[in-house]
Motif scaffolding. Structure first.
Motif, PDB file in Angstrom:
ATOM      1  N   SER A  60    -101.567 -53.490 -31.201  1.00 45.69           N
ATOM      2  CA  SER A  60    -102.203 -52.678 -30.687  1.00 45.69           C
ATOM      3  C   SER A  60    -102.392 -53.010 -29.058  1.00 45.69           C
ATOM      4  CB  SER A  60    -103.623 -52.491 -31.104  1.00 45.69           C
ATOM      5  OG  SER A  60    -104.820 -53.705 -30.916  1.00 45.69           O
ATOM      6  N   GLY A  61    -102.619 -51.984 -28.093  1.00 40.18           N
ATOM      7  CA  GLY A  61    -102.553 -52.491 -26.863  1.00 40.18           C
ATOM      8  C   GLY A  61    -103.208 -51.417 -25.810  1.00 40.18           C
ATOM      9  N   ARG A  62    -103.339 -51.633 -24.415  1.00 40.11           N
ATOM     10  CA  ARG A  62    -103.702 -50.495 -23.775  1.00 40.11           C
ATOM     11  C   ARG A  62    -102.916 -50.813 -22.330  1.00 40.11           C
ATOM     12  NH1 ARG A  62    -107.978 -47.501 -24.817  1.00 40.11           N
ATOM     13  NH2 ARG A  62    -109.288 -48.009 -26.264  1.00 40.11           N
ATOM     14  N   THR A  63    -102.662 -49.503 -21.871  1.00 38.55           N
ATOM     15  CA  THR A  63    -102.049 -49.554 -20.563  1.00 38.55           C
ATOM     16  C   THR A  63    -102.843 -49.808 -19.330  1.00 38.55           C
ATOM     17  OG1 THR A  63    -102.337 -47.267 -20.489  1.00 38.55           O
ATOM     18  CG2 THR A  63    -100.617 -47.974 -21.362  1.00 38.55           C
ATOM     19  N   ALA A  64    -101.910 -50.593 -18.363  1.00 37.06           N
ATOM     20  CA  ALA A  64    -102.848 -50.879 -16.919  1.00 37.06           C
ATOM     21  C   ALA A  64    -102.045 -50.420 -15.996  1.00 37.06           C
ATOM     22  CB  ALA A  64    -103.384 -52.472 -17.134  1.00 37.06           C
ATOM     23  N   ALA A  65    -102.704 -50.358 -14.809  1.00 33.98           N
ATOM     24  CA  ALA A  65    -101.703 -49.878 -13.474  1.00 33.98           C
ATOM     25  C   ALA A  65    -100.988 -51.022 -13.101  1.00 33.98           C
ATOM     26  CB  ALA A  65    -102.899 -49.388 -12.641  1.00 33.98           C
ATOM     27  N   TYR A  66     -99.757 -50.785 -12.730  1.00 32.82           N
ATOM     28  CA  TYR A  66     -98.883 -52.070 -12.051  1.00 32.82           C
ATOM     29  C   TYR A  66     -99.598 -52.534 -10.921  1.00 32.82           C
ATOM     30  CZ  TYR A  66     -94.828 -54.271 -10.248  1.00 32.82           C
ATOM     31  OH  TYR A  66     -93.871 -55.217  -9.741  1.00 32.82           O
ATOM     32  N   GLN A  67    -100.123 -51.576 -10.154  1.00 35.52           N
ATOM     33  CA  GLN A  67    -100.981 -52.163  -8.753  1.00 35.52           C
ATOM     34  C   GLN A  67    -102.219 -51.405  -8.666  1.00 35.52           C
ATOM     35  OE1 GLN A  67     -97.842 -52.020  -5.738  1.00 35.52           O
ATOM     36  NE2 GLN A  67     -97.722 -54.434  -5.642  1.00 35.52           N
ATOM     37  N   THR A  68    -103.258 -51.866  -8.308  1.00 31.87           N
ATOM     38  CA  THR A  68    -104.535 -51.291  -8.170  1.00 31.87           C
ATOM     39  C   THR A  68    -105.058 -51.533  -6.693  1.00 31.87           C
ATOM     40  OG1 THR A  68    -104.883 -50.959 -10.408  1.00 31.87           O
ATOM     41  CG2 THR A  68    -106.895 -50.460  -9.028  1.00 31.87           C
ATOM     42  N   ALA A  69    -105.690 -50.901  -6.044  1.00 39.13           N
ATOM     43  CA  ALA A  69    -106.104 -51.128  -4.585  1.00 39.13           C
ATOM     44  C   ALA A  69    -107.527 -50.181  -4.418  1.00 39.13           C
ATOM     45  CB  ALA A  69    -105.153 -50.841  -3.397  1.00 39.13           C
ATOM     46  N   ASP A 260    -100.713 -54.197 -22.000  1.00 40.77           N
ATOM     47  CA  ASP A 260    -101.216 -55.395 -22.246  1.00 40.77           C
ATOM     48  C   ASP A 260    -101.387 -55.360 -23.794  1.00 40.77           C
ATOM     49  OD1 ASP A 260    -101.486 -56.303 -19.801  1.00 40.77           O
ATOM     50  OD2 ASP A 260    -103.395 -55.718 -19.190  1.00 40.77           O
ATOM     51  N   ILE A 261    -100.900 -56.300 -24.518  1.00 43.07           N
ATOM     52  CA  ILE A 261    -100.668 -56.341 -26.071  1.00 43.07           C
ATOM     53  C   ILE A 261    -101.725 -57.633 -26.494  1.00 43.07           C
ATOM     54  CG2 ILE A 261     -99.201 -56.480 -27.888  1.00 43.07           C
ATOM     55  CD1 ILE A 261     -97.173 -55.544 -26.160  1.00 43.07           C
ATOM     56  N   SER A 262    -102.393 -57.479 -27.376  1.00 39.24           N
ATOM     57  CA  SER A 262    -103.271 -58.655 -28.199  1.00 39.24           C
ATOM     58  C   SER A 262    -102.538 -59.181 -29.534  1.00 39.24           C
ATOM     59  CB  SER A 262    -104.671 -58.304 -28.427  1.00 39.24           C
ATOM     60  OG  SER A 262    -105.289 -58.005 -26.991  1.00 39.24           O
ATOM     61  N   GLN A 263    -102.333 -60.338 -29.459  1.00 35.53           N
ATOM     62  CA  GLN A 263    -101.829 -61.036 -30.450  1.00 35.53           C
ATOM     63  C   GLN A 263    -102.600 -62.014 -31.030  1.00 35.53           C
ATOM     64  OE1 GLN A 263     -97.950 -62.850 -30.242  1.00 35.53           O
ATOM     65  NE2 GLN A 263     -97.389 -62.804 -32.640  1.00 35.53           N
ATOM     66  N   SER A 264    -103.001 -62.069 -32.245  1.00 37.01           N
ATOM     67  CA  SER A 264    -103.595 -63.531 -32.984  1.00 37.01           C
ATOM     68  C   SER A 264    -103.037 -64.663 -32.593  1.00 37.01           C
ATOM     69  CB  SER A 264    -103.766 -63.158 -34.452  1.00 37.01           C
ATOM     70  OG  SER A 264    -104.410 -64.291 -34.999  1.00 37.01           O
ATOM     71  N   LYS A 309    -103.469 -68.983 -22.398  1.00 39.96           N
ATOM     72  CA  LYS A 309    -104.863 -69.419 -22.890  1.00 39.96           C
ATOM     73  C   LYS A 309    -105.382 -68.411 -23.973  1.00 39.96           C
ATOM     74  CE  LYS A 309    -107.274 -66.646 -19.397  1.00 39.96           C
ATOM     75  NZ  LYS A 309    -108.236 -66.652 -18.104  1.00 39.96           N
ATOM     76  N   VAL A 310    -105.982 -68.578 -24.669  1.00 43.70           N
ATOM     77  CA  VAL A 310    -106.597 -67.881 -25.936  1.00 43.70           C
ATOM     78  C   VAL A 310    -107.911 -67.481 -25.419  1.00 43.70           C
ATOM     79  CG1 VAL A 310    -107.205 -67.839 -28.415  1.00 43.70           C
ATOM     80  CG2 VAL A 310    -105.280 -69.098 -27.372  1.00 43.70           C
ATOM     81  N   THR A 314    -112.166 -63.236 -29.009  1.00 42.42           N
ATOM     82  CA  THR A 314    -111.461 -62.522 -29.773  1.00 42.42           C
ATOM     83  C   THR A 314    -110.293 -63.588 -30.659  1.00 42.42           C
ATOM     84  OG1 THR A 314    -109.718 -61.972 -28.070  1.00 42.42           O
ATOM     85  CG2 THR A 314    -111.755 -60.703 -28.607  1.00 42.42           C
ATOM     86  N   GLY A 315    -110.173 -64.680 -29.876  1.00 45.56           N
ATOM     87  CA  GLY A 315    -109.151 -65.491 -30.773  1.00 45.56           C
ATOM     88  C   GLY A 315    -107.840 -65.078 -30.487  1.00 45.56           C
ATOM     89  N   ALA A 316    -107.445 -64.250 -29.487  1.00 44.26           N
ATOM     90  CA  ALA A 316    -106.222 -63.544 -29.356  1.00 44.26           C
ATOM     91  C   ALA A 316    -105.510 -64.105 -27.890  1.00 44.26           C
ATOM     92  CB  ALA A 316    -106.214 -62.038 -29.342  1.00 44.26           C
ATOM     93  N   VAL A 317    -104.204 -63.978 -27.895  1.00 45.31           N
ATOM     94  CA  VAL A 317    -103.458 -64.144 -26.562  1.00 45.31           C
ATOM     95  C   VAL A 317    -102.993 -62.843 -26.294  1.00 45.31           C
ATOM     96  CG1 VAL A 317    -101.434 -65.106 -25.768  1.00 45.31           C
ATOM     97  CG2 VAL A 317    -102.604 -66.567 -27.692  1.00 45.31           C
ATOM     98  N   THR A 318    -102.979 -62.696 -24.893  1.00 44.66           N
ATOM     99  CA  THR A 318    -102.561 -61.459 -24.152  1.00 44.66           C
ATOM    100  C   THR A 318    -101.116 -61.478 -23.815  1.00 44.66           C
ATOM    101  OG1 THR A 318    -104.771 -60.800 -23.428  1.00 44.66           O
ATOM    102  CG2 THR A 318    -102.879 -59.831 -22.584  1.00 44.66           C
TER     103      THR A 318
END
Length: 463
Positions: A60-69, A260-264, A309-310, A314-318
């Motif tokens: 599972s994951g969520r989208t994020a803007a490539y750049q934000t100002a 951005d994807i979260s993996q255990s 880093k973990v 959540t104990g997950a890596v992004t």
């Protein structure tokens, strides 16, 4: 009489028991005869072939803007005009707001006058320096004349042609001329320092003018990047200040876009152990995206980075993937599902899901047909799915015949009639034949949108 009745009852019971026993013997005999007459069960089997299979993981994951100002003002003032439409796309450098310029325009005028005054002071310092140098030259000429007179009188005083008083007066004139030269030289040095001071004054005035001009230019608030704006937090007439905490507007660059994807961390550790042990090989960095409505995003993305880093909570890596988004289908904050081929498993078999059964303990097993056409039960190890089939990593060998259809009506050691499963794995043409790994690589090489987006994707992945 009583004895006769009891005898009749006993006789009746014994005769019934004899009849029931005869019926049971007849039924057993009939069943054995039926079994001898029934043909062996027919099962459809698939012959096992060990191959290299991609291990596709779903996250599972969520989208994020490539750049934000976050756009904030750099000067204080009142907003005179909002120069863009909320929610529209803007270009880098495009004017967004205009702040009142009255104070800053007057500062620029004052700065210009200060520069002119400093330049005039510089010219005055040059003139004073020229006068001081001329005065020094005059004093030096007077000193030379006095020294010549003293030298001429020296010979006359020795023969008493002149009085000693005249000679002493000549000496005094030389000393006076020397003092005048020194004074003139000091004046020259002073005027030279005045020139340097005037130069510094010009630089200071120019710096002040540049600062005032910069502030005047900053009354036009411009877009720091190309992207889409959200709602403006101010309107015309609002007083704003430099460095205020609340942004005037936020601009997001959406093409390309991050996922951005979260993996255990345990799954990632297991994957690295498999690769280290040689049971799996590193996979590809291609990512497939499933949208919230279940549809597949038409363009595949690339894995850009994996955090070192973990997350303690959540104990997950992004993991971060980057996708072309020229049509702006993806928006920041969307929930998505990502499929990533993190590794490829060697010596694995693909088995239809209908061929695998589970025991009450959750163990997986399949029926195979041995060389005597008898059913054997074989425990297997499952490691995910690929293309709708189970990936079997242990328990099967090349050439094993796995029962796919008909397994529910057979049992171990039962003799069966074997038929190959029709269209289990359609044979591809010679030019199109691909292993599972080759098929995955072919999908991985799909076009990834327009050229500009691809270049940006490569740059982000290289970083």
């Amino acid at each position: 009489m009583k004895h006769s009745t009891l005898a009749l009852v006993i006789a009746s019971v014994l005769s019934g028991a004899v009849l029931i026993g005869c019926d049971k013997n007849e039924d057993a005999a009939g069943e054995q005869a039926a079994q001898q007459q029934m043909p062996p069960a027919v099962v459809n089997v698939q012959t096992v072939t060990l191959d290299t299979v991609p291990q596709v993981q779903t996250f599972s994951g969520r989208t994020a803007a490539y750049q934000t100002a976050d756009v904030r003002p750099q000067v204080n003032g009142v907003i005179d005009e909002v120069l863009f439409r909320e929610g529209s796309n803007v270009k880098k450098g495009q004017p967004l707001y205009r702040i009142n310029t009255d104070n800053y325009a007057s500062s620029v005028t004052s700065g210009q006058a200060a520069v002119q005054q400093a330049q005039a002071n510089y010219q005055t310092a040059l003139a004073n320096n020229a006068n001081a140098k001329a005065e020094l030259a005059s004093r030096q000429a007077s000193l030379a004349q006095a020294q010549n007179d003293l030298q001429r009188l020296q010979g006359l005083v020795s023969i008493d042609a002149i009085s000693k008083q005249q000679y002493e007066q000549a000496q005094t004139q030389v000393r006076t001329a020397q003092a005048a030269v020194q004074s003139a030289a000091a004046a020259v040095g002073q005027t030279q320092a005045g020139i340097e001071s005037a130069k510094a004054g010009i630089q200071t005035a120019q710096a002040g003018l540049e600062a005032s001009t910069l502030d005047l230019n900053r009354t036009i608030v411009r877009a720091p990047l190309t992207g889409r704006t959200d709602r403006s937090s101010v309107t015309a007439g609002t007083l704003v200040s430099a460095g205020q905490p609340e942004p005037l507007v936020t601009i997001s660059r959406l093409d390309p876009i991050y996922v951005d994807i979260s993996q255990s961390s345990s799954e990632l550790l297991k994957l690295r152990q498999q690769i280290a042990a040689g049971t799996a090989q590193p996979g590809m960095n291609s990512v497939e995206l499933i949208l919230e409505d279940g549809s597949v995003y038409p363009v595949r993305g690339k894995l850009a980075l994996s955090e070192a880093k973990v997350d303690e909570s959540t104990g997950a890596v992004t993991l971060r993937a980057i996708f072309p988004n020229s049509n702006h289908i993806l928006l920041p904050g969307m929930y998505v599902t990502a499929r990533l081929t993190q590794s490829v498993i060697t010596n694995a078999a693909l088995v239809p899901q209908s061929a695998v059964t589970r025991t009450p303990k959750g163990e997986t097993q399949v029926y195979i047909v041995d060389e005597n056409n008898k059913i054997q039960l074989r425990p297997v190890t499952i490691n995910g799915t690929y293309d709708g089939q189970w990936v079997v990593t242990d328990g099967l060998q090349t050439g094993d015949k796995v029962v796919v259809i008909g397994g529910s009506k057979v049992k171990p050691e039962q003799e069966v009639v074997v038929k190959p499963l029709e269209n289990a794995n359609p044979a591809p043409s010679a030019t199109n034949a691909k292993t599972p790994l080759q098929a995955a690589k072919t999908v991985d090489k799909k076009p990834a949108g327009n050229d500009d987006s691809n270049e940006e994707t490569k740059e982000a992945a290289a970083q």
